[in-house]
Write a protein that holds these residues in place. Structure first.
Motif, PDB file in Angstrom:
ATOM      1  N   GLU A  64      -1.186 -12.165  10.647  1.00 52.64           N
ATOM      2  CA  GLU A  64      -1.321 -11.144   9.612  1.00 52.64           C
ATOM      3  C   GLU A  64      -2.222 -11.648   8.491  1.00 52.64           C
ATOM      4  OE1 GLU A  64      -0.892  -7.391   8.485  1.00 52.64           O
ATOM      5  OE2 GLU A  64       0.173  -8.202  10.201  1.00 52.64           O
ATOM      6  N   LEU A  65      -3.316 -10.970   8.246  1.00 53.14           N
ATOM      7  CA  LEU A  65      -4.236 -11.296   7.167  1.00 53.14           C
ATOM      8  C   LEU A  65      -4.421 -10.056   6.309  1.00 53.14           C
ATOM      9  CD1 LEU A  65      -6.930 -13.176   9.260  1.00 53.14           C
ATOM     10  CD2 LEU A  65      -5.247 -14.214   7.746  1.00 53.14           C
ATOM     11  N   ARG A  66      -4.635 -10.242   5.004  1.00 51.12           N
ATOM     12  CA  ARG A  66      -4.815  -9.106   4.112  1.00 51.12           C
ATOM     13  C   ARG A  66      -5.892  -9.403   3.076  1.00 51.12           C
ATOM     14  NH1 ARG A  66      -1.584 -11.194  -0.066  1.00 51.12           N
ATOM     15  NH2 ARG A  66      -0.021 -12.584   0.745  1.00 51.12           N
ATOM     16  N   SER A  67      -6.512  -8.359   2.565  1.00 49.78           N
ATOM     17  CA  SER A  67      -7.495  -8.480   1.494  1.00 49.78           C
ATOM     18  C   SER A  67      -6.775  -8.361   0.161  1.00 49.78           C
ATOM     19  CB  SER A  67      -8.542  -7.376   1.598  1.00 49.78           C
ATOM     20  OG  SER A  67      -9.277  -7.517   2.782  1.00 49.78           O
ATOM     21  N   ILE A  68      -7.160  -9.192  -0.806  1.00 48.43           N
ATOM     22  CA  ILE A  68      -6.545  -9.138  -2.128  1.00 48.43           C
ATOM     23  C   ILE A  68      -7.613  -9.325  -3.205  1.00 48.43           C
ATOM     24  CG2 ILE A  68      -4.331 -10.044  -1.307  1.00 48.43           C
ATOM     25  CD1 ILE A  68      -5.089 -12.715  -2.669  1.00 48.43           C
ATOM     26  N   SER A  69      -7.245  -9.020  -4.437  1.00 53.77           N
ATOM     27  CA  SER A  69      -8.068  -9.311  -5.605  1.00 53.77           C
ATOM     28  C   SER A  69      -7.251 -10.208  -6.520  1.00 53.77           C
ATOM     29  CB  SER A  69      -8.430  -8.024  -6.354  1.00 53.77           C
ATOM     30  OG  SER A  69      -9.298  -7.241  -5.588  1.00 53.77           O
ATOM     31  N   ASP A  83     -12.126 -13.120   1.030  1.00 50.66           N
ATOM     32  CA  ASP A  83     -12.301 -12.228   2.178  1.00 50.66           C
ATOM     33  C   ASP A  83     -10.970 -11.837   2.791  1.00 50.66           C
ATOM     34  OD1 ASP A  83     -15.032 -12.045   1.963  1.00 50.66           O
ATOM     35  OD2 ASP A  83     -15.414 -13.685   3.333  1.00 50.66           O
ATOM     36  N   LEU A  84     -10.161 -12.811   3.132  1.00 53.22           N
ATOM     37  CA  LEU A  84      -8.848 -12.548   3.742  1.00 53.22           C
ATOM     38  C   LEU A  84      -7.881 -13.641   3.324  1.00 53.22           C
ATOM     39  CD1 LEU A  84      -9.947 -11.632   7.348  1.00 53.22           C
ATOM     40  CD2 LEU A  84      -9.044 -10.062   5.656  1.00 53.22           C
ATOM     41  N   MET A  85      -6.631 -13.299   3.191  1.00 52.20           N
ATOM     42  CA  MET A  85      -5.580 -14.254   2.851  1.00 52.20           C
ATOM     43  C   MET A  85      -4.481 -14.158   3.898  1.00 52.20           C
ATOM     44  SD  MET A  85      -6.546 -15.674  -0.044  1.00 52.20           S
ATOM     45  CE  MET A  85      -5.069 -16.427  -0.666  1.00 52.20           C
TER      46      MET A  85
END
Length: 86
Positions: A64-69, A83-85
């Motif tokens: 599971e990878l997600r984009s964050i700010s 890019d991905l966390m």
């Protein structure tokens, strides 16, 4: 346009060969388009991103990878978009 991200910082430091400080300033004050048109290299990167993500997941076992700010708590104008966390 109020924030400075890592891409902007590279321009400010003179380390981004694709955008000048003047172009960044124009973009920040909305006197220029938000981003330059997509180049062939950018299109290739966008096209290959799903395969790169799949390979990363397979190699690392992370499913599971997600984009964050991210924003600095004391300097909210300082942001990053990894890019991905995992």
């Amino acid at each position: 346009h109020e924030n400075i991200d890592s891409e902007d910082a590279a321009v400010i430091c003179g380390e981004n060969p694709w955008e000048s400080r003047a172009e960044l300033l124009a973009r920040k004050i909305e006197a220029a388009p938000s981003r330059k048109p997509e180049t062939p290299a950018m299109a290739a990167g966008r096209l290959h991103r799903p395969n790169a993500i799949a390979a990363y997941k397979k190699i690392t076992g992370i499913s599971e990878l997600r984009s964050i700010s991210l924003a600095n708590k004391t300097r909210p104008w300082m942001i990053a978009h990894p890019d991905l966390m995992d």
